[in-house]
Design a protein around this motif. Structure first.
Motif, PDB file in Angstrom:
ATOM      1  N   ARG A   8       0.804  -1.221   0.000  1.00 53.32           N
ATOM      2  CA  ARG A   8       0.000   0.000   0.000  1.00 53.32           C
ATOM      3  C   ARG A   8       0.837   1.272   0.000  1.00 53.32           C
ATOM      4  N   THR A  67      -7.658   4.460  -4.149  1.00 53.72           N
ATOM      5  CA  THR A  67      -8.270   3.882  -2.947  1.00 53.72           C
ATOM      6  C   THR A  67      -9.040   4.980  -2.240  1.00 53.72           C
ATOM      7  N   ARG A  78     -10.903   2.289   8.167  1.00 56.03           N
ATOM      8  CA  ARG A  78      -9.624   1.743   7.717  1.00 56.03           C
ATOM      9  C   ARG A  78      -9.860   0.478   6.901  1.00 56.03           C
ATOM     10  N   ASP A  81     -10.660   1.410   3.459  1.00 56.81           N
ATOM     11  CA  ASP A  81      -9.429   1.736   2.719  1.00 56.81           C
ATOM     12  C   ASP A  81      -8.747   0.461   2.230  1.00 56.81           C
ATOM     13  N   TYR A  82      -8.692  -0.536   3.113  1.00 57.10           N
ATOM     14  CA  TYR A  82      -8.082  -1.816   2.728  1.00 57.10           C
ATOM     15  C   TYR A  82      -8.842  -2.448   1.570  1.00 57.10           C
ATOM     16  N   TYR A  86      -7.553  -3.598  -2.119  1.00 54.50           N
ATOM     17  CA  TYR A  86      -7.629  -4.974  -2.632  1.00 54.50           C
ATOM     18  C   TYR A  86      -8.242  -4.985  -4.032  1.00 54.50           C
ATOM     19  N   ASP A 108       0.909  -5.088   3.777  1.00 51.48           N
ATOM     20  CA  ASP A 108       0.113  -3.893   3.999  1.00 51.48           C
ATOM     21  C   ASP A 108      -0.635  -3.607   2.695  1.00 51.48           C
ATOM     22  N   PRO A 109      -1.963  -3.799   2.699  1.00 53.92           N
ATOM     23  CA  PRO A 109      -2.810  -4.169   3.828  1.00 53.92           C
ATOM     24  C   PRO A 109      -2.681  -5.647   4.179  1.00 53.92           C
ATOM     25  N   VAL A 112      -2.927  -9.296   1.840  1.00 50.20           N
ATOM     26  CA  VAL A 112      -2.921  -8.994   0.407  1.00 50.20           C
ATOM     27  C   VAL A 112      -2.394 -10.192  -0.380  1.00 50.20           C
TER      28      VAL A 112
END
Length: 432
Positions: A8, A67, A78, A81-82, A86, A108-109, A112
């Motif tokens: 990320r 994102t 959060r 955001d992840y 993805y 991160d995230p 993944v």
């Protein structure tokens, strides 16, 4: 061989995973690899930052996907955001990856690797997982009511385990992490150990008399205990608070001890509030320093603190230890005496270990170092030698290059192959 990293954050972001990835990507490019990075347009400490969608930096082709940008203020936001990362990363990988490419998924995230594994299978690419931590075990260890957390994360764990077991290699950053991987069913032949590192050329010892920060921060004639980097949920705060309070009450002749915290995180903010409420006189707080100033900021302290909760051993390795060693400073580790950092401290005599909760022992250890500056300097010199030998950026890039060549030479997903790289020193599991 074309490499596609997925994480990320990437240069110019200064977060830990970004710095490791940036070092490796630029280093492999210099070794002749075709390096690509799929990342976000965000910066870790600035949710409003807007980085270029595509660019080439230092020979690395960077694709920054869209994102959401809610930041770290809410667990739910959060997670959004992840999720958007993805989806965007998966779509970009599907369009980009070709048969024979090597996809390298960081953490991160979290998880993944699941996305990367699906794309690798569809596109005929090879997968390497580069594990900076092991999730969801980290979240479970930090969540009250672990049984409920394990149930909640069970579906993710099933898919995560599948992505680890079918990867060409899983790169652990410590021997205890390699043990954890083997304990969840990953074949030993699919595990390699490559520790994180420090740039020993950029981060080097600076004598106190030549360190401008010590003068700017009014640290002359003080024995400085430093903490540099993120101070969050994985780290022990209570022992630090108690030790600072004890040191504040010491007789005037020993009050030359001064604590300096550089960085951020929930624990950092709490320490800062408690120091203000307690009117502590011997504590200073500073924001993250630019990467180019790390040699000065790390050398400003006489000794550094590194902390990790025992239940997280093998799930996380505190990489700040390597920067401290590169700066030629000893480390006092607050945590398990059998942990990854503690083992290196004992093996190289470059610091000390204190149990969590033993604030008095921490203060006594600091006082002993302050009263014996020659021994403290000697521990710092041994830390530097250890870093040059085992944890330099140059040696890590060479290890990664050997690993990549071994993956390229091996038949894809051959479960009987042996690693041409490093057999991790996996011993019988010991609970911290």
């Amino acid at each position: 061989m074309r490499l596609i990293f997925v994480n990320r954050f990437f240069h110019p972001d200064h977060s830990a995973t970004s710095q490791m990835l940036s070092d490796l990507a630029f280093g492999l490019t210099q070794h002749g690899y075709d390096v690509n990075v799929i990342t976000s347009r965000l910066r870790y400490d600035d949710a409003g930052a807007q980085l270029a969608a595509t660019e080439t930096v230092g020979g690395v082709r960077v694709v920054r996907v869209w994102t959401s940008r809610h930041g770290r203020g809410s667990v739910i936001l959060r997670a959004v955001d992840y999720l958007t990362f993805y989806l965007s990363a998966a779509w970009t990988l599907l369009k980009t990856a070709r048969r024979g490419d090597v996809l390298i998924a960081m953490t991160d995230p979290p998880a993944v690797s699941v996305v990367a594994a699906l794309v690798a299978k569809v596109r005929g690419a090879r997968l390497i997982n580069w594990l900076q931590d092991i999730f969801p075990e980290v979240a479970e260890a930090l969540t009250p009511g672990r049984a409920a957390a394990k149930t909640l994360f069970l579906p993710l764990r099933i898919f995560r385990n599948a992505s680890l077991r079918h990867a060409e290699r899983n790169v652990a950053i410590g021997a205890l992490m390699a043990e954890r991987l083997q304990n969840i069913g990953v074949d030993r032949e699919r595990i390699a150990v490559i520790p994180n590192w420090s740039d020993v050329e950029a981060i080097h010892p600076i004598a106190q008399s030549q360190n401008a920060l010590r003068a700017d921060w009014n640290l002359a004639n003080k024995f400085v205990v430093g903490y540099s980097g993120n101070l969050g949920r994985a780290h022990d705060i209570e022992t630090l608070l108690s030790a600072i309070a004890i040191s504040e009450r010491l007789p005037a002749r020993t009050r030359a001890i001064h604590w300096v915290f550089i960085g951020g995180g929930a624990g950092y903010e709490r320490l800062k509030r408690e120091a203000e409420l307690g009117e502590f006189k011997n504590v200073s707080f500073y924001p993250y320093q630019p990467r180019g100033a790390l040699a000065e900021s790390l050398s400003a302290a006489d000794v550094h603190i590194v902390s990790l909760k025992p239940e997280l051993e093998g799930l996380i390795v505190p990489s700040k230890f390597y920067g401290i060693a590169a700066a030629g400073r000893p480390t006092i580790f607050i945590g398990c005496s059998r942990g990854e950092v503690a083992r290196d401290i004992v093996r190289h005599d470059c610091g000390a270990t204190v149990a969590i909760g033993d604030a008095l022992a921490l203060v006594e250890t600091i006082n002993a170092m302050a009263q014996d500056p020659a021994r403290c300097v000697g521990m710092g010199e041994r830390a530097r030698a250890m870093c040059e030998e085992k944890f330099s950026r140059t040696s890590a890039i060479a290890m990664w290059s050997r690993l990549l060549l071994s993956v390229a030479e091996a038949p894809a997903n051959n479960t009987n192959r042996t690693s041409h790289f490093v057999k991790p020193p996996i011993a019988k599991r010991q609970e911290p």
